[in-house]
Design a protein around this motif. Structure first.
Motif, PDB file in Angstrom:
ATOM      1  N   LEU A 194      14.407   4.721   1.553  1.00 60.89           N
ATOM      2  CA  LEU A 194      13.170   4.142   1.018  1.00 60.89           C
ATOM      3  C   LEU A 194      12.533   3.195   2.026  1.00 60.89           C
ATOM      4  CD1 LEU A 194      14.026   3.236  -2.693  1.00 60.89           C
ATOM      5  CD2 LEU A 194      12.581   5.087  -1.860  1.00 60.89           C
ATOM      6  N   LYS A 195      13.383   2.492   2.785  1.00 64.39           N
ATOM      7  CA  LYS A 195      12.902   1.507   3.758  1.00 64.39           C
ATOM      8  C   LYS A 195      11.995   2.113   4.817  1.00 64.39           C
ATOM      9  CE  LYS A 195      14.453  -2.626   2.844  1.00 64.39           C
ATOM     10  NZ  LYS A 195      13.527  -3.765   2.838  1.00 64.39           N
ATOM     11  N   SER A 196      12.367   3.287   5.325  1.00 60.80           N
ATOM     12  CA  SER A 196      11.595   3.814   6.462  1.00 60.80           C
ATOM     13  C   SER A 196      11.143   5.263   6.334  1.00 60.80           C
ATOM     14  CB  SER A 196      12.402   3.641   7.752  1.00 60.80           C
ATOM     15  OG  SER A 196      13.644   4.268   7.622  1.00 60.80           O
ATOM     16  N   ARG A 197      11.403   5.913   5.175  1.00 58.04           N
ATOM     17  CA  ARG A 197      10.964   7.297   5.022  1.00 58.04           C
ATOM     18  C   ARG A 197      10.087   7.520   3.796  1.00 58.04           C
ATOM     19  NH1 ARG A 197      12.350   7.049   9.393  1.00 58.04           N
ATOM     20  NH2 ARG A 197      13.634   8.445  10.658  1.00 58.04           N
ATOM     21  N   ALA A 198       9.772   6.451   3.079  1.00 52.21           N
ATOM     22  CA  ALA A 198       8.849   6.576   1.951  1.00 52.21           C
ATOM     23  C   ALA A 198       7.558   5.868   2.373  1.00 52.21           C
ATOM     24  CB  ALA A 198       9.444   5.926   0.702  1.00 52.21           C
ATOM     25  N   HIS A 242       9.576   2.399  -7.793  1.00 48.57           N
ATOM     26  CA  HIS A 242       9.028   1.636  -6.671  1.00 48.57           C
ATOM     27  C   HIS A 242       7.637   1.189  -7.060  1.00 48.57           C
ATOM     28  CE1 HIS A 242       8.466   0.130  -2.683  1.00 48.57           C
ATOM     29  NE2 HIS A 242       9.502   0.760  -2.192  1.00 48.57           N
ATOM     30  N   GLU A 245       0.864  -1.185   0.000  1.00 49.44           N
ATOM     31  CA  GLU A 245       0.000   0.000   0.000  1.00 49.44           C
ATOM     32  C   GLU A 245       0.899   1.232   0.000  1.00 49.44           C
ATOM     33  OE1 GLU A 245      -3.116  -0.232   2.916  1.00 49.44           O
ATOM     34  OE2 GLU A 245      -3.281   1.946   3.107  1.00 49.44           O
ATOM     35  N   HIS A 246       0.429   2.327  -0.569  1.00 45.98           N
ATOM     36  CA  HIS A 246       1.219   3.558  -0.500  1.00 45.98           C
ATOM     37  C   HIS A 246       0.307   4.772  -0.422  1.00 45.98           C
ATOM     38  CE1 HIS A 246       1.277   5.434  -4.698  1.00 45.98           C
ATOM     39  NE2 HIS A 246       0.444   4.443  -4.800  1.00 45.98           N
ATOM     40  N   TYR A 247       0.908   5.914  -0.299  1.00 44.90           N
ATOM     41  CA  TYR A 247       0.181   7.175  -0.115  1.00 44.90           C
ATOM     42  C   TYR A 247       0.380   8.005  -1.376  1.00 44.90           C
ATOM     43  CZ  TYR A 247      -0.882  11.614   2.493  1.00 44.90           C
ATOM     44  OH  TYR A 247      -1.387  12.810   2.943  1.00 44.90           O
ATOM     45  N   PRO A 248      -0.535   7.845  -2.353  1.00 46.75           N
ATOM     46  CA  PRO A 248      -0.370   8.551  -3.624  1.00 46.75           C
ATOM     47  C   PRO A 248      -0.185  10.052  -3.385  1.00 46.75           C
ATOM     48  CG  PRO A 248      -2.199   7.001  -3.756  1.00 46.75           C
ATOM     49  CD  PRO A 248      -1.786   7.069  -2.307  1.00 46.75           C
ATOM     50  N   GLY A 249       0.755  10.633  -4.052  1.00 44.86           N
ATOM     51  CA  GLY A 249       1.033  12.057  -3.857  1.00 44.86           C
ATOM     52  C   GLY A 249       2.224  12.236  -2.947  1.00 44.86           C
ATOM     53  N   MET A 250       2.093  11.758  -1.717  1.00 46.47           N
ATOM     54  CA  MET A 250       3.220  11.887  -0.792  1.00 46.47           C
ATOM     55  C   MET A 250       4.364  10.962  -1.207  1.00 46.47           C
ATOM     56  SD  MET A 250       3.535  11.457   3.337  1.00 46.47           S
ATOM     57  CE  MET A 250       5.157  11.234   4.069  1.00 46.47           C
ATOM     58  N   PHE A 291       5.262   3.602   2.228  1.00 44.55           N
ATOM     59  CA  PHE A 291       4.816   2.296   1.737  1.00 44.55           C
ATOM     60  C   PHE A 291       4.593   1.404   2.943  1.00 44.55           C
ATOM     61  CE2 PHE A 291       7.357   3.776  -1.899  1.00 44.55           C
ATOM     62  CZ  PHE A 291       6.542   3.444  -2.963  1.00 44.55           C
ATOM     63  N   TRP A 292       3.625   0.499   2.812  1.00 51.33           N
ATOM     64  CA  TRP A 292       3.357  -0.475   3.880  1.00 51.33           C
ATOM     65  C   TRP A 292       3.125  -1.832   3.251  1.00 51.33           C
ATOM     66  CZ3 TRP A 292       1.116   4.315   3.353  1.00 51.33           C
ATOM     67  CH2 TRP A 292       1.548   5.277   4.269  1.00 51.33           C
TER      68      TRP A 292
END
Lengths: 81, 143
Positions: free
Chosen positions: B113-117, B78, B48-53, B119-120
């Motif tokens: 990318l692991k902890s500041r982008a 990604h 899952e991700h946060y489109p835009g952010m 994505f879940w």
């Protein structure tokens, strides 16, 4: 403002996003207001050490101001890569 | 565009070829590909991700890397959505005149990318993947 939830925050609360009318000055105050909405919210915000927040799509802290803010997002620690 | 957030798969070779095409000043082209591991209990996962952010976060991580190392080019792809075991999740390409900058910048980008982008990962069998302490401590070396 628009409030968004992701991953297990979204599942616990039951909606991906909602419009919230609030007079909260900070994210922390908004969290308290949301927790008072019921059990699902209280459960989602029970452990704030596992909750991250973004204000207008920028990562920030619970102490962040909500002045002029259009979008607040709550989610667990990120697991990208 | 140097940053892509997409559901579709990517072709590592084609991306590398595109980066080095028409130029002869690149001395080092580093490529990192992240794959879905086949974990016990579940072979499929959903990202899952946060489109835009997400796009903003990737652009900002790339800008940070370019500010620290003299990169000649940089590419981040990604994926999101359902992904099977063995599938490609993430691609990081970095190009520089000498290898150290390209290697280090690629590692730096992956660490962020692991902890500041936003994505879940959710695994079919075991649910939401917990963030690892090691991913958080990995960022300290870049302070």
């Amino acid at each position: 403002m628009q409030v968004l939830y992701f991953a297990w925050m979204r599942e616990r609360i039951g909606v991906p996003k909602e419009k919230v009318v609030t007079s909260a000055a900070t994210v922390a105050e908004l969290v308290e207001e949301l927790k008072a909405r019921g059990e699902r919210y209280a459960m989602a915000f029970a452990d704030m050490a596992s909750v991250r927040v973004a204000v207008d799509q920028e990562l920030t802290e619970l102490s962040a101001s909500l002045k002029g803010v259009r979008e607040v997002a709550f989610f667990p620690p990120m697991t990208g890569g | 565009m140097a940053v892509s957030v997409q559901a579709e798969d990517f072709n590592v070779g084609a991306e590398m070829a595109a980066m080095s095409a028409g130029r002869a000043d690149i001395g080092a082209l580093v490529s990192f590909t992240g794959l879905v591991r086949d974990m016990a209990g579940g072979s499929e996962m959903v990202l899952e991700h946060y489109p835009g952010m997400t796009e903003k976060a990737l652009v900002s991580i790339e800008a940070e890397a370019r500010g620290r190392w003299a990169l000649q080019d940089c590419r981040i792809i990604h994926r999101f959505g359902p992904l099977n075991a063995g599938a490609q999740i993430v691609l990081v390409l970095t190009a520089s005149p000498h290898r150290h900058a390209a290697f280090e910048a690629a590692e730096f980008i992956m660490d962020f990318l692991k902890s500041r982008a936003p994505f879940w990962k959710k695994e079919a069998g075991s649910g939401w993947v917990d963030a690892r302490e090691a991913d958080e401590t990995a960022l300290e070396r870049w302070k």
